[in-house]
Design a protein around this motif. Structure first.
Motif, short mmCIF file in Angstrom:
data_model
loop_
_atom_site.label_atom_id
_atom_site.label_comp_id
_atom_site.label_asym_id
_atom_site.label_seq_id
_atom_site.Cartn_x
_atom_site.Cartn_y
_atom_site.Cartn_z
N ALA A 18 58.04 43.13 40.83
CA ALA A 18 58.52 42.41 39.65
C ALA A 18 58.59 40.91 39.89
O ALA A 18 58.41 40.12 38.97
N GLY A 19 58.81 40.51 41.13
CA GLY A 19 58.88 39.09 41.47
C GLY A 19 57.54 38.38 41.32
O GLY A 19 57.51 37.17 41.11
N TYR A 20 56.45 39.12 41.43
CA TYR A 20 55.12 38.51 41.31
C TYR A 20 54.57 38.54 39.89
O TYR A 20 53.54 37.93 39.62
N VAL A 21 55.23 39.25 38.99
CA VAL A 21 54.75 39.33 37.60
C VAL A 21 54.75 37.96 36.92
O VAL A 21 53.76 37.60 36.28
N TRP A 26 48.51 39.59 40.21
CA TRP A 26 48.44 41.03 39.95
C TRP A 26 48.06 41.83 41.19
O TRP A 26 48.40 43.01 41.30
N ARG A 27 47.36 41.23 42.12
CA ARG A 27 47.02 41.95 43.35
C ARG A 27 48.28 42.30 44.14
O ARG A 27 48.40 43.40 44.69
N LYS A 28 49.21 41.38 44.20
CA LYS A 28 50.46 41.65 44.92
C LYS A 28 51.35 42.61 44.14
O LYS A 28 52.06 43.42 44.75
N VAL A 29 51.30 42.54 42.83
CA VAL A 29 52.05 43.50 42.01
C VAL A 29 51.55 44.91 42.29
O VAL A 29 52.34 45.83 42.54
#
Length: 44
Positions: A18-21, A26-29
């Motif tokens: 959620a922190g990367y949204v 999106w790759r880290k999500v």
């Protein structure tokens, strides 16, 4: 009680995703959601 720490790990993985949204990374999500999914499958 033996599932307490994996549950915390799953929660933290979802929080990390959620922190990367907001930044749109999106790759880290997907990575963190996959980690949460893997932990869930192995735990239960």
């Amino acid at each position: 009680m033996h599932k307490f720490f994996p549950t915390i790990l799953i929660f933290l993985d979802i929080c990390a995703a959620a922190g990367y949204v907001p930044s749109g990374d999106w790759r880290k999500v997907v990575y963190w959601l996959a980690a949460a999914t893997l932990t869930t499958v192995v735990t239960w």
